[in-house]
Design a protein around this motif. Structure first.
Motif, short mmCIF file in Angstrom:
data_model
loop_
_atom_site.label_atom_id
_atom_site.label_comp_id
_atom_site.label_asym_id
_atom_site.label_seq_id
_atom_site.Cartn_x
_atom_site.Cartn_y
_atom_site.Cartn_z
N ALA A 10 0.72 -1.18 -0.05
CA ALA A 10 0.06 -0.07 -0.02
C ALA A 10 0.97 1.19 0.01
O ALA A 10 0.58 2.27 -0.71
N ASP B 49 -8.79 -4.36 2.82
CA ASP B 49 -10.08 -4.09 1.86
C ASP B 49 -11.24 -3.86 2.32
O ASP B 49 -12.18 -3.02 1.84
N VAL C 210 2.32 1.90 -3.37
CA VAL C 210 1.03 2.44 -4.12
C VAL C 210 1.06 3.81 -4.17
O VAL C 210 0.84 4.53 -5.10
N GLN C 211 1.10 4.48 -3.02
CA GLN C 211 1.21 5.65 -2.58
C GLN C 211 2.43 6.73 -3.37
O GLN C 211 2.30 7.61 -3.83
N ALA D 72 -6.44 -5.63 -2.04
CA ALA D 72 -5.45 -6.38 -1.17
C ALA D 72 -5.60 -7.94 -1.02
O ALA D 72 -4.76 -8.65 -1.07
N PHE E 181 -2.39 -4.11 -6.58
CA PHE E 181 -3.35 -3.59 -5.29
C PHE E 181 -4.32 -2.70 -5.94
O PHE E 181 -5.40 -2.92 -5.38
N PRO E 182 -4.06 -1.76 -6.57
CA PRO E 182 -5.36 -0.77 -6.93
C PRO E 182 -6.26 -1.39 -7.90
O PRO E 182 -7.45 -1.15 -7.95
N LEU F 262 -6.50 2.85 0.04
CA LEU F 262 -6.81 1.64 -1.12
C LEU F 262 -8.46 1.76 -1.39
O LEU F 262 -9.02 1.89 -0.20
#
Length: 309
Positions: free
Chosen positions: A21, A276, A24-25, A94, A89-90, A283
């Motif tokens: 996560a 999730d 991803v950011q 998750a 992930f996006p 997310l």
């Protein structure tokens, strides 16, 4: 030590979900998944270099020159795994991403054991191990099928089926990485130095991929200015990766490979359920259907069967 290892390994497994996560950011801020991977791998390498220096084992780098060349490339597994997490992930969520990572990891481990590849001691696949593998596959399939509102995702790897395949392959590279790094540890007998070298290779590989992608696509370089608005936990990907590598190296001799893998996998999957369900770490929030929960339970049961055989 063993009682303390249980919550520690569950937490270390949870860090892998946090790592994905966070990455991803970082990818969203830089505008480049390859740039984000390179940066986080570089951070992990720096942290493990500091750990090696504190342990007084930096001199072990000299021994790496005498190692077989393929013993030095285990870090490529981290590059693949981290980049896959940023991409998946996006798109998949998750729970689905982690479930497929775990399925790939377990199937890859069984293949290494069954065929004795990469210096791993060959062990016959027992009926119980095959039953566990089947349970893992069924669990992963249920997790994917039970994802509410799932839809095809267009992309360079050929839509949703391509992303699912990437997740399985990304999981499978982890035991391969472990086997290769195990050979390197036998060569230089310095866990922190092995981890540092592994992440240095990974960071260098992703830097090369980034440079090639920029040259071929001709697009803009990764952005720097938006990093100022990155949440503080967006920088934790490298720390999570370094913590995982160090903890696994230290705890496998204490409690064994089976318990170490099973506990980290459980921590990773359980954390992904909360990510999730509540849309944590920025997310998308995804409902947890009964089918998905049954899939998680089936998958974890399969992992437990494999690890105790």
């Amino acid at each position: 030590m063993e009682l303390l290892a249980i919550p520690l390994l569950l937490a270390i497994g949870a860090l892998l979900a946090v790592q994905a996560a966070a990455n991803v950011q970082l990818s969203a801020a830089t505008g480049s998944p390859f740039g984000a991977s390179t940066l986080q791998l570089g951070i992990a390498a720096a942290l493990l270099l500091a750990a090696a220096a504190a342990a007084g084992t930096l001199g072990a780098f000299e021994l790496a020159a005498d190692a077989e060349p393929w013993h030095l490339v285990g870090g490529l597994g981290s590059a693949v795994y981290i980049t896959a997490g940023i991409l998946l992930f996006p798109r998949l969520g998750a729970v689905v991403s982690v479930g497929l990572f775990i399925a790939g990891q377990m199937l890859g481990s069984l293949a290494l054991d069954g065929f004795g590849w990469l210096g791993v001691s060959q062990e016959p696949l027992t009926p119980a191990a095959l039953l566990g593998a089947a349970s893992v596959v069924v669990g992963a399939a249920l997790i994917v099928r039970g994802q509410a509102g799932a839809r095809a995702v267009d992309g360079a790897v050929g839509g949703r089926a391509g992303w699912l395949t990437l997740a399985l392959l990304a999981g499978a590279v982890l035991p391969i990485q472990g086997a290769v790094n195990g050979q390197l540890r036998a060569d230089i007998d310095a866990p922190a130095t092995v981890g540092a070298l592994s992440f240095l290779v990974a960071a260098a590989a992703m830097a090369l991929v980034l440079a090639v992608s920029l040259a071929l696509a001709g697009g803009p370089s990764p952005r720097v200015a938006p990093l100022r608005r990155l949440p503080w936990w967006g920088w934790l990907g490298g720390l999570c990766g370094a913590s995982y590598v160090t903890s696994v190296f230290l705890l496998i001799p204490e409690i064994g490979t089976a318990a170490t893998i099973a506990l980290t996998v459980a921590g990773q999957q359980i954390t992904s359920l909360f990510v999730d369900r509540y849309g944590l770490l920025r997310l998308p929030q995804r409902p947890l259907s009964a089918v998905r929960l049954a899939g998680v339970g089936t998958l974890l049961a399969g992992v437990a069967v494999i690890q105790v055989t």
